[in-house]
Design an enzyme around this catalytic site. Sequence first.
Site, PDB file in Angstrom:
ATOM      1  N   HIS A  16       5.730 -29.329   8.137  1.00 14.21           N
ATOM      2  CA  HIS A  16       4.600 -29.924   8.190  1.00 14.21           C
ATOM      3  C   HIS A  16       4.559 -31.302   7.045  1.00 14.21           C
ATOM      4  O   HIS A  16       5.729 -31.493   6.817  1.00 14.21           O
ATOM      5  CB  HIS A  16       3.467 -28.902   7.482  1.00 14.21           C
ATOM      6  CG  HIS A  16       3.765 -28.665   6.128  1.00 14.21           C
ATOM      7  ND1 HIS A  16       2.784 -28.389   5.218  1.00 14.21           N
ATOM      8  CD2 HIS A  16       4.765 -28.850   5.485  1.00 14.21           C
ATOM      9  CE1 HIS A  16       3.292 -28.335   3.910  1.00 14.21           C
ATOM     10  NE2 HIS A  16       4.421 -28.574   3.943  1.00 14.21           N
ATOM     11  N   CYS A  25       5.831 -34.493  -0.503  1.00 14.19           N
ATOM     12  CA  CYS A  25       5.398 -33.711   0.940  1.00 14.19           C
ATOM     13  C   CYS A  25       4.831 -34.686   1.750  1.00 14.19           C
ATOM     14  O   CYS A  25       3.947 -34.058   2.829  1.00 14.19           O
ATOM     15  CB  CYS A  25       4.537 -32.891   0.100  1.00 14.19           C
ATOM     16  SG  CYS A  25       5.640 -31.255  -0.511  1.00 14.19           S
ATOM     17  N   HIS A  29       8.546 -32.401   6.404  1.00 10.38           N
ATOM     18  CA  HIS A  29       9.747 -31.333   5.868  1.00 10.38           C
ATOM     19  C   HIS A  29       9.287 -29.941   6.295  1.00 10.38           C
ATOM     20  O   HIS A  29       8.190 -29.682   6.815  1.00 10.38           O
ATOM     21  CB  HIS A  29       9.817 -31.834   4.363  1.00 10.38           C
ATOM     22  CG  HIS A  29       8.428 -31.057   3.754  1.00 10.38           C
ATOM     23  ND1 HIS A  29       7.253 -31.960   3.910  1.00 10.38           N
ATOM     24  CD2 HIS A  29       8.076 -30.089   2.994  1.00 10.38           C
ATOM     25  CE1 HIS A  29       6.333 -31.251   3.171  1.00 10.38           C
ATOM     26  NE2 HIS A  29       6.880 -30.333   2.569  1.00 10.38           N
ATOM     27  N   HIS A  31       9.781 -25.492   5.347  1.00  8.32           N
ATOM     28  CA  HIS A  31       9.968 -24.479   4.453  1.00  8.32           C
ATOM     29  C   HIS A  31       9.957 -23.087   5.234  1.00  8.32           C
ATOM     30  O   HIS A  31       9.828 -22.900   6.493  1.00  8.32           O
ATOM     31  CB  HIS A  31       8.460 -24.160   3.705  1.00  8.32           C
ATOM     32  CG  HIS A  31       7.859 -25.441   2.955  1.00  8.32           C
ATOM     33  ND1 HIS A  31       8.350 -25.628   1.864  1.00  8.32           N
ATOM     34  CD2 HIS A  31       7.163 -26.170   3.576  1.00  8.32           C
ATOM     35  CE1 HIS A  31       7.637 -26.895   1.323  1.00  8.32           C
ATOM     36  NE2 HIS A  31       6.977 -27.024   2.295  1.00  8.32           N
ATOM     37  N   HIS A  75       9.237 -22.173  13.636  1.00 11.55           N
ATOM     38  CA  HIS A  75      10.112 -23.383  14.105  1.00 11.55           C
ATOM     39  C   HIS A  75       8.828 -24.314  14.908  1.00 11.55           C
ATOM     40  O   HIS A  75       9.407 -24.913  15.841  1.00 11.55           O
ATOM     41  CB  HIS A  75      11.012 -23.058  15.182  1.00 11.55           C
ATOM     42  CG  HIS A  75      12.317 -22.474  14.222  1.00 11.55           C
ATOM     43  ND1 HIS A  75      12.458 -21.151  14.085  1.00 11.55           N
ATOM     44  CD2 HIS A  75      13.167 -23.022  13.923  1.00 11.55           C
ATOM     45  CE1 HIS A  75      13.375 -21.026  13.351  1.00 11.55           C
ATOM     46  NE2 HIS A  75      13.980 -22.048  13.145  1.00 11.55           N
ATOM     47  N   GLU A 136       5.919 -20.331  -0.085  1.00 14.65           N
ATOM     48  CA  GLU A 136       6.109 -21.774   0.442  1.00 14.65           C
ATOM     49  C   GLU A 136       7.789 -21.770  -0.138  1.00 14.65           C
ATOM     50  O   GLU A 136       8.544 -22.271   0.762  1.00 14.65           O
ATOM     51  CB  GLU A 136       5.212 -22.953   0.258  1.00 14.65           C
ATOM     52  CG  GLU A 136       5.598 -24.294   0.633  1.00 14.65           C
ATOM     53  CD  GLU A 136       4.746 -25.343   0.236  1.00 14.65           C
ATOM     54  OE1 GLU A 136       3.703 -25.277   1.148  1.00 14.65           O
ATOM     55  OE2 GLU A 136       4.934 -26.028  -0.727  1.00 14.65           O
TER      56      GLU A 136
END
Length: 150
Positions: A16, A25, A29, A31, A75, A136
């Site tokens: 996201h 952020c 990137h 998680h 994904h 996260e």
Amino acid sequence: MSNIRITKQFNFETGHALHGYDGKCKNVHGHSYKLNVTVIGQPITDPNHVKNGMVIDFGDLKKIVNHEIVDLFDHATVFNKNTPHLELANELIKRGHNTILVDYQPTSENMVIDFAKKISAKLPTHIKLFALKLQETDTSFAEWYASDNL
């Protein structure tokens, strides 16, 4: 009869970006998310019922959460469709990437609210969503509780 809470944990990888954010952020990137889903209900007491003694079969809960959340978000890259990230998202979609457009900033807080709505809508009527915990990172998570949202 007692109410019992049961929890099942799910794992998925999602990317996201947070448009307008003032930290790292803001960049795309990803998680390794952990989602704990806790439901509450009374165990089935019919000795002739195949699910006797269960609030809900863990396999049935798994089907719901996989269908509503994991299979979609694993994904994938999530973008707020109401930001300039829409241009990037559309390019990724055009190139065959799994991209999800949402109408909120894709923070853990907003994602867990979205997940609660989706999961609650699919649970059997005698089972209620009690809590969600969306982790996260190893040290950062958002929690949703039904009791906080009456």
